[in-house]
Design a protein around this motif. Structure first.
Motif, PDB file in Angstrom:
ATOM      1  N   THR A 169      -8.557   9.309   9.297  1.00  0.00           N
ATOM      2  CA  THR A 169      -8.179  10.518   8.552  1.00  0.00           C
ATOM      3  C   THR A 169      -6.693  10.491   8.213  1.00  0.00           C
ATOM      4  OG1 THR A 169      -9.891  11.807   9.670  1.00  0.00           O
ATOM      5  CG2 THR A 169      -8.094  13.053   8.639  1.00  0.00           C
ATOM      6  N   VAL A 170      -5.867  10.170   9.195  1.00  0.00           N
ATOM      7  CA  VAL A 170      -4.418  10.126   8.972  1.00  0.00           C
ATOM      8  C   VAL A 170      -4.079   9.050   7.941  1.00  0.00           C
ATOM      9  CG1 VAL A 170      -2.167   9.724  10.037  1.00  0.00           C
ATOM     10  CG2 VAL A 170      -3.901  11.063  11.256  1.00  0.00           C
ATOM     11  N   LYS A 171      -4.700   7.900   8.037  1.00  0.00           N
ATOM     12  CA  LYS A 171      -4.414   6.824   7.077  1.00  0.00           C
ATOM     13  C   LYS A 171      -4.835   7.218   5.665  1.00  0.00           C
ATOM     14  CE  LYS A 171      -4.312   3.262  10.565  1.00  0.00           C
ATOM     15  NZ  LYS A 171      -4.937   2.098  11.174  1.00  0.00           N
ATOM     16  N   THR A 172      -5.954   7.934   5.547  1.00  0.00           N
ATOM     17  CA  THR A 172      -6.389   8.433   4.243  1.00  0.00           C
ATOM     18  C   THR A 172      -5.362   9.414   3.687  1.00  0.00           C
ATOM     19  OG1 THR A 172      -8.725   8.142   4.780  1.00  0.00           O
ATOM     20  CG2 THR A 172      -8.206   9.726   3.029  1.00  0.00           C
ATOM     21  N   LEU A 173      -4.881  10.312   4.541  1.00  0.00           N
ATOM     22  CA  LEU A 173      -3.878  11.291   4.110  1.00  0.00           C
ATOM     23  C   LEU A 173      -2.563  10.608   3.731  1.00  0.00           C
ATOM     24  CD1 LEU A 173      -4.668  14.070   6.726  1.00  0.00           C
ATOM     25  CD2 LEU A 173      -5.104  14.178   4.257  1.00  0.00           C
ATOM     26  N   LEU A 174      -2.176   9.576   4.465  1.00  0.00           N
ATOM     27  CA  LEU A 174      -0.970   8.819   4.111  1.00  0.00           C
ATOM     28  C   LEU A 174      -1.133   8.183   2.735  1.00  0.00           C
ATOM     29  CD1 LEU A 174      -0.165   7.151   7.548  1.00  0.00           C
ATOM     30  CD2 LEU A 174       1.318   8.749   6.310  1.00  0.00           C
ATOM     31  N   ASN A 175      -2.308   7.613   2.463  1.00  0.00           N
ATOM     32  CA  ASN A 175      -2.558   7.010   1.154  1.00  0.00           C
ATOM     33  C   ASN A 175      -2.486   8.048   0.041  1.00  0.00           C
ATOM     34  OD1 ASN A 175      -2.831   4.330   1.970  1.00  0.00           O
ATOM     35  ND2 ASN A 175      -4.991   4.601   2.479  1.00  0.00           N
ATOM     36  N   ARG A 176      -3.031   9.228   0.292  1.00  0.00           N
ATOM     37  CA  ARG A 176      -2.963  10.308  -0.712  1.00  0.00           C
ATOM     38  C   ARG A 176      -1.513  10.698  -0.986  1.00  0.00           C
ATOM     39  NH1 ARG A 176      -7.447  14.670   1.290  1.00  0.00           N
ATOM     40  NH2 ARG A 176      -9.272  13.328   1.110  1.00  0.00           N
ATOM     41  N   LEU A 177      -0.717  10.799   0.080  1.00  0.00           N
ATOM     42  CA  LEU A 177       0.687  11.167  -0.083  1.00  0.00           C
ATOM     43  C   LEU A 177       1.465  10.091  -0.836  1.00  0.00           C
ATOM     44  CD1 LEU A 177       1.266  12.799   3.418  1.00  0.00           C
ATOM     45  CD2 LEU A 177       1.438  13.965   1.201  1.00  0.00           C
ATOM     46  N   VAL A 178       1.110   8.832  -0.628  1.00  0.00           N
ATOM     47  CA  VAL A 178       1.738   7.743  -1.383  1.00  0.00           C
ATOM     48  C   VAL A 178       1.375   7.882  -2.863  1.00  0.00           C
ATOM     49  CG1 VAL A 178       1.699   5.246  -1.794  1.00  0.00           C
ATOM     50  CG2 VAL A 178       1.920   6.115   0.544  1.00  0.00           C
ATOM     51  N   LYS A 179       0.093   8.128  -3.163  1.00  0.00           N
ATOM     52  CA  LYS A 179      -0.358   8.278  -4.557  1.00  0.00           C
ATOM     53  C   LYS A 179       0.305   9.470  -5.235  1.00  0.00           C
ATOM     54  CE  LYS A 179      -4.803   6.026  -4.023  1.00  0.00           C
ATOM     55  NZ  LYS A 179      -6.253   6.187  -3.869  1.00  0.00           N
ATOM     56  N   LYS A 180       0.566  10.514  -4.465  1.00  0.00           N
ATOM     57  CA  LYS A 180       1.216  11.710  -5.008  1.00  0.00           C
ATOM     58  C   LYS A 180       2.738  11.549  -5.087  1.00  0.00           C
ATOM     59  CE  LYS A 180      -2.272  15.017  -3.510  1.00  0.00           C
ATOM     60  NZ  LYS A 180      -2.533  16.273  -2.777  1.00  0.00           N
ATOM     61  N   GLU A 181       3.232  10.400  -4.632  1.00  0.00           N
ATOM     62  CA  GLU A 181       4.655  10.081  -4.609  1.00  0.00           C
ATOM     63  C   GLU A 181       5.453  11.065  -3.754  1.00  0.00           C
ATOM     64  OE1 GLU A 181       5.965   9.518  -8.643  1.00  0.00           O
ATOM     65  OE2 GLU A 181       4.689   7.766  -8.901  1.00  0.00           O
ATOM     66  N   ALA A 182       4.808  11.531  -2.678  1.00  0.00           N
ATOM     67  CA  ALA A 182       5.488  12.381  -1.701  1.00  0.00           C
ATOM     68  C   ALA A 182       6.114  11.524  -0.609  1.00  0.00           C
ATOM     69  CB  ALA A 182       4.510  13.379  -1.091  1.00  0.00           C
ATOM     70  N   ILE A 183       5.543  10.335  -0.398  1.00  0.00           N
ATOM     71  CA  ILE A 183       6.083   9.382   0.573  1.00  0.00           C
ATOM     72  C   ILE A 183       6.045   7.985  -0.032  1.00  0.00           C
ATOM     73  CG2 ILE A 183       5.333  10.785   2.553  1.00  0.00           C
ATOM     74  CD1 ILE A 183       3.124   8.732   3.067  1.00  0.00           C
ATOM     75  N   SER A 184       6.809   7.087   0.558  1.00  0.00           N
ATOM     76  CA  SER A 184       6.796   5.682   0.149  1.00  0.00           C
ATOM     77  C   SER A 184       6.503   4.836   1.386  1.00  0.00           C
ATOM     78  CB  SER A 184       8.146   5.281  -0.452  1.00  0.00           C
ATOM     79  OG  SER A 184       9.158   5.372   0.526  1.00  0.00           O
ATOM     80  N   PHE A 185       6.289   3.559   1.165  1.00  0.00           N
ATOM     81  CA  PHE A 185       6.059   2.670   2.298  1.00  0.00           C
ATOM     82  C   PHE A 185       6.690   1.318   2.038  1.00  0.00           C
ATOM     83  CE2 PHE A 185       2.589   1.757  -0.554  1.00  0.00           C
ATOM     84  CZ  PHE A 185       2.460   0.379  -0.486  1.00  0.00           C
ATOM     85  N   GLU A 186       6.971   0.637   3.129  1.00  0.00           N
ATOM     86  CA  GLU A 186       7.481  -0.726   3.118  1.00  0.00           C
ATOM     87  C   GLU A 186       6.602  -1.535   4.041  1.00  0.00           C
ATOM     88  OE1 GLU A 186      11.514  -1.785   4.466  1.00  0.00           O
ATOM     89  OE2 GLU A 186      12.180  -0.234   3.056  1.00  0.00           O
ATOM     90  N   LYS A 187       6.246  -2.730   3.639  1.00  0.00           N
ATOM     91  CA  LYS A 187       5.457  -3.572   4.528  1.00  0.00           C
ATOM     92  C   LYS A 187       6.412  -4.371   5.402  1.00  0.00           C
ATOM     93  CE  LYS A 187       1.497  -6.499   4.795  1.00  0.00           C
ATOM     94  NZ  LYS A 187       0.366  -7.122   4.175  1.00  0.00           N
ATOM     95  N   ARG A 246       2.419  -4.373   9.431  1.00  0.00           N
ATOM     96  CA  ARG A 246       2.275  -2.919   9.420  1.00  0.00           C
ATOM     97  C   ARG A 246       3.085  -2.318   8.280  1.00  0.00           C
ATOM     98  NH1 ARG A 246       5.937  -0.301  14.149  1.00  0.00           N
ATOM     99  NH2 ARG A 246       7.879  -1.253  13.525  1.00  0.00           N
ATOM    100  N   TYR A 247       2.740  -1.084   7.968  1.00  0.00           N
ATOM    101  CA  TYR A 247       3.452  -0.350   6.929  1.00  0.00           C
ATOM    102  C   TYR A 247       4.343   0.697   7.581  1.00  0.00           C
ATOM    103  CZ  TYR A 247       0.149  -2.381   3.631  1.00  0.00           C
ATOM    104  OH  TYR A 247      -0.571  -3.257   2.882  1.00  0.00           O
ATOM    105  N   LEU A 248       5.555   0.828   7.056  1.00  0.00           N
ATOM    106  CA  LEU A 248       6.480   1.855   7.512  1.00  0.00           C
ATOM    107  C   LEU A 248       6.649   2.874   6.390  1.00  0.00           C
ATOM    108  CD1 LEU A 248       9.235  -0.279   9.271  1.00  0.00           C
ATOM    109  CD2 LEU A 248       7.353   1.002  10.329  1.00  0.00           C
ATOM    110  N   TYR A 249       6.391   4.135   6.730  1.00  0.00           N
ATOM    111  CA  TYR A 249       6.409   5.217   5.751  1.00  0.00           C
ATOM    112  C   TYR A 249       7.705   6.015   5.842  1.00  0.00           C
ATOM    113  CZ  TYR A 249       1.469   4.123   5.433  1.00  0.00           C
ATOM    114  OH  TYR A 249       0.279   3.469   5.251  1.00  0.00           O
ATOM    115  N   SER A 250       8.144   6.501   4.685  1.00  0.00           N
ATOM    116  CA  SER A 250       9.323   7.368   4.593  1.00  0.00           C
ATOM    117  C   SER A 250       9.030   8.461   3.570  1.00  0.00           C
ATOM    118  CB  SER A 250      10.547   6.586   4.126  1.00  0.00           C
ATOM    119  OG  SER A 250      10.900   5.617   5.081  1.00  0.00           O
ATOM    120  N   PRO A 251       9.546   9.657   3.805  1.00  0.00           N
ATOM    121  CA  PRO A 251       9.312  10.740   2.842  1.00  0.00           C
ATOM    122  C   PRO A 251      10.158  10.558   1.581  1.00  0.00           C
ATOM    123  CG  PRO A 251      10.694  11.514   4.636  1.00  0.00           C
ATOM    124  CD  PRO A 251      10.293  10.113   4.976  1.00  0.00           C
ATOM    125  N   LEU A 252       9.598  10.935   0.462  1.00  0.00           N
ATOM    126  CA  LEU A 252      10.351  10.981  -0.788  1.00  0.00           C
ATOM    127  C   LEU A 252      10.769  12.417  -1.095  1.00  0.00           C
ATOM    128  CD1 LEU A 252       8.239   8.510  -2.968  1.00  0.00           C
ATOM    129  CD2 LEU A 252      10.484   8.113  -1.929  1.00  0.00           C
TER     130      LEU A 252
END
Length: 124
Positions: free
Chosen positions: A40-58, A62-68
Motif C-alpha cells: 500500500t505504501v509503495k503504491t502511494l509513493l508511486n502515485r505521489l511520484v506521478k503527481k510530482e509531489a515527491i521525487s526519487f533517486e535510485k 533501493r529508491y530514496l524519496y524526497s518531497p517536491l
C-alpha cells in the motif's frame, strides 16, 4: 497545487519528517501510528511520484524519496482552501467553532493573540 488524498498525505507527512528516505524508512515511520501494508505504501509513493509531489533517486537496489512540495506551502494552501470551502473565506467561524466545543487550549489562545498582535503592528 496537486490533489493529494488523505492516505497520500500521511505518506508525505512521514517523508517530511526526514529525507531522503527509503520506502522501508517511510513504512517504519507510518507503522508507529497504525499498521500499514508495505505494498500500500509503495503504491502511494508511486502515485505521489506521478503527481510530482515527491521525487526519487535510485541508490544501488533501493529508491530514496524526497518531497517536491514544501510542508508549509502545502499546508497553507490547503488551509486557505478549507476556509474558502467551508466558511466562505472567513476564519472567525472556524475558531469560534473550536472555542464553542472547548477544543481551544490556553496555548492555542496565546498563540492566536500573538499572531493577531503581530498582524496589527504590521498593518497599522
Amino acid at each position: 497545487m496537486v490533489e493529494i488524498s488523505n492516505a497520500e498525505f500521511e505518506v508525505l507527512d512521514a517523508l517530511w519528517q526526514s529525507y531522503p528516505a527509503s520506502a522501508s524508512d517511510i513504512i517504519e515511520r507510518l507503522n508507529r501510528k497504525k499498521s500499514w501494508h508495505d505494498k500500500t505504501v509503495k503504491t502511494l509513493l508511486n502515485r505521489l511520484v506521478k503527481k510530482e509531489a515527491i521525487s526519487f533517486e535510485k541508490e544501488q537496489r533501493r529508491y530514496l524519496y524526497s518531497p517536491l512540495l514544501e510542508r508549509d506551502t502545502y499546508t497553507q494552501k490547503e488551509s486557505i482552501s478549507l476556509v474558502e470551502r467551508l466558511f466562505s473565506g472567513k476564519i472567525s467561524p472556524l475558531v469560534a467553532g473550536f472555542a464553542k466545543h472547548n477544543e481551544l487550549k490556553k496555548e492555542d489562545i496565546a498563540q492566536l493573540k500573538d499572531i493577531i498582535s503581530k498582524w496589527e503592528q504590521e498593518h497599522d
